[in-house]
Scaffold this active site. Structure first.
Site, short mmCIF file in Angstrom:
data_model
loop_
_atom_site.label_atom_id
_atom_site.label_comp_id
_atom_site.label_asym_id
_atom_site.label_seq_id
_atom_site.Cartn_x
_atom_site.Cartn_y
_atom_site.Cartn_z
N GLU A 27 0.83 -1.21 0.00
CA GLU A 27 0.00 0.00 0.00
C GLU A 27 0.86 1.26 0.00
O GLU A 27 0.53 2.24 -0.65
CB GLU A 27 -0.95 0.01 1.21
CG GLU A 27 -2.13 -0.95 1.07
CD GLU A 27 -3.05 -0.59 -0.10
OE1 GLU A 27 -3.10 0.59 -0.51
OE2 GLU A 27 -3.72 -1.50 -0.62
N TYR B 233 -7.02 6.01 4.81
CA TYR B 233 -7.18 5.05 3.71
C TYR B 233 -6.28 3.83 3.89
O TYR B 233 -6.73 2.69 3.80
CB TYR B 233 -6.90 5.71 2.34
CG TYR B 233 -6.60 4.65 1.32
CD1 TYR B 233 -7.64 3.86 0.80
CD2 TYR B 233 -5.29 4.33 0.95
CE1 TYR B 233 -7.38 2.81 -0.06
CE2 TYR B 233 -5.02 3.29 0.08
CZ TYR B 233 -6.07 2.54 -0.42
OH TYR B 233 -5.81 1.49 -1.25
N ASP C 39 -10.17 5.53 -1.54
CA ASP C 39 -9.07 6.22 -2.23
C ASP C 39 -9.66 6.96 -3.44
O ASP C 39 -10.88 7.09 -3.56
CB ASP C 39 -7.98 5.22 -2.65
CG ASP C 39 -8.44 4.34 -3.81
OD1 ASP C 39 -9.66 4.26 -4.05
OD2 ASP C 39 -7.57 3.73 -4.46
#
Ligand SMILES: *[C@@H]1O[C@H](CO)[C@@H](O)[C@H](O)[C@H]1NC(C)=O
Ligand code: SF4
Length: 459
Positions: free
Chosen positions: A59, A143, A161
């Site tokens: 991520e 997020y 997102d």
């Protein structure tokens, strides 16, 4: 639900619709998803600590970098540091080296710091809640915590997102500024509600994948969209009757006294579903024209260093306290021949005397753009003799050319000085050195969007 209560049209109120939506989306995802290394790890790794670490790394890498670029880096990284312990033991140099080419280097350093924190403060155990992820891992926001929590740990939470924002704004015809807190709060609320409690991580990835592959920013593939029947944007552009529904719901939400997240104005027919998501309106820059003067003063005929006049701006407001050349904001439509008279009056006001209007020499124009102002300086130069009553205006001073470069002047003034510098430098050479002449000319073109023709004329 919060107090703003957007109308049900912008929400998922029917449990039956939600479960249909989930199953359609996930069925599509199972068939169409891209095989990505972090997805494999999330699916096959049995150790939750390694899973969390692996998804966290992916991520962070994906935060500002394209999927295609990330894949190689990710594989190399995980091969070198397969666990949080091994990353924590790495050196900063190795981390930076591994990150080289991915951009935004602070991301790599934050991963490293986060790993060390997990080792020193959590005995090597990655956090197991979104709160914990937010608290312990530097650079992890709402997020990323939602994504890592749902994908690696199966926590039932949404993850909003840019891709999810676009998909949800289209699905629910949310036409208000998608960066406003009104809309982001609503999107999180929707996402937390519709996320599949059985497969939260895959549901979130499916929404993102839909945004990446189908509900794309430009030319979305609505005809192949698995959730088309749930999409208000799609219906709005294909069925006229839904305009009536929007009107109706919009009225309802207004009567309820809440804010409307509807599309209120500026609908562009030819954009279709791409009217969503709505970005904040950027204001057009203010256009300003200033006439400005480089005023030189020679004490005696043969004094070799001339002095230049600077005025200080007010101590508040734009560019407070900065020094600038004497200049006047031009009202609309003031003809060029009035410029000299304006400058003459301004110089008279400041130094108590002024050269003839005719001795103001036009040098060219300089364009400068800053904080929403598109500014054009129309530049003149002139000289005053030594016998002037100097510094009548307290906020003014005479400085040498070298002091001028050091003075606290704005970039716009620096550009004007560059123009003058180049031009006067040229005249000093009397055009004997053609090569310098040519390179200076290039300099004008490259550096300042200056007006080239007048530059020729004054030579
Ligand atoms: C959306 O997804 C694509 C492909 O996965 C990715 O390249 C892009 O950066 C994402 N955009 C946003 C705004 O998250
Ligand atoms: S129907 Fe079109 S606009 Fe709606 S979610 Fe699907 S791709 Fe996006």
């Amino acid at each position: 639900r919060k107090t703003h209560q957007p109308s049900s049209y912008h929400f998922f109120n029917e449990p039956a619709e939600v479960s249909l939506f989930r199953s359609r989306l996930l069925r599509w995802y199972d068939q169409s998803k891209r095989d990505l290394p972090w997805r494999t790890v999330a699916m096959t790794e049995t150790d939750a600590n390694i899973r969390t670490y692996a998804v966290w790394v992916s991520e962070v890498m994906l935060q500002q970098t394209q999927v295609a670029t990330v894949i190689d880096y990710y594989n190399k990284w995980m091969k070198r540091w397969p666990t949080v312990q091994e990353l924590a033991a790495a050196s900063v140099e190795d981390v930076n080296e591994m990150w080289a080419g991915l951009g935004y280097y602070s991301r790599g350093r934050r991963l490293h710091q986060g790993a060390q924190k997990v080792m020193s403060e959590l005995a090597g155990e990655m956090p197991r809640t979104t709160q914990g992820l937010l608290k312990w891992l530097p650079g992890v926001g709402r997020y990323t915590a939602g994504a890592v929590g749902s994908i690696a740990l199966g926590l039932v939470t949404g993850a909003v997102d840019g891709n999810v924002t676009r998909v949800l704004c289209r699905l629910r015809a949310i036409g208000a500024d998608c960066t406003s807190s009104l809309v982001t709060d609503l999107l999180w609320e929707i996402c937390n509600l519709i996320v599949d409690p059985e497969r939260p991580g895959q549901f979130n990835q499916a929404l993102m994948e839909l945004g990446a592959l189908v509900c794309r920013p430009k030319s979305p593939l609505c005809a192949r969209c698995p959730v088309q029947t749930h999409c208000h944007a799609y219906r709005k552009v294909t069925h006229i009757t839904f305009s009536v529904a929007i009107l109706y719901y919009g009225m309802l939400s207004k009567m309820g006294g809440g804010h409307s997240v509807c599309f209120c104005e500026g609908w562009a027919r030819d954009l279709g579903v791409q009217n969503y998501p709505r970005k904040p309106v950027r204001k057009a820059p203010r256009v300003e024209r200033m006439v400005t003067c480089v005023l030189r003063c020679r004490m005696t005929e043969d004094e070799d260093e001339p002095q230049y006049l600077l005025i200080q701006r007010p101590s508040t407001g734009l560019l407070a306290g900065m020094w600038e050349l004497p200049s006047i904001l031009l009202e609309e439509d003031i003809p060029g021949k009035k410029h000299r008279a304006l400058l003459s009056a301004e110089v008279q006001r400041i130094v108590g005397t002024s050269p003839d209007e005719d001795s103001f020499q036009y040098l060219g124009e300089v364009v400068h753009i800053f904080s929403h102002i598109h500014q054009t300086y129309v530049v003149y130069s002139a000289s005053v003799g030594g016998s002037t009553e100097r510094d009548r205006e307290p906020q003014s001073r005479w400085v040498s050319a070298s002091a001028l470069q050091e003075a606290a002047v704005s970039t716009g003034v620096k550009k004007v000085c560059e123009l003058v510098h180049v031009l006067t430098g040229l005249r000093g050479l009397c055009m004997r050195d053609i090569s310098i002449y040519i390179s200076s000319l290039f300099y004008i073109v490259m550096s300042g969007k200056c007006c080239l023709i007048p530059a020729f004329l004054i030579l």
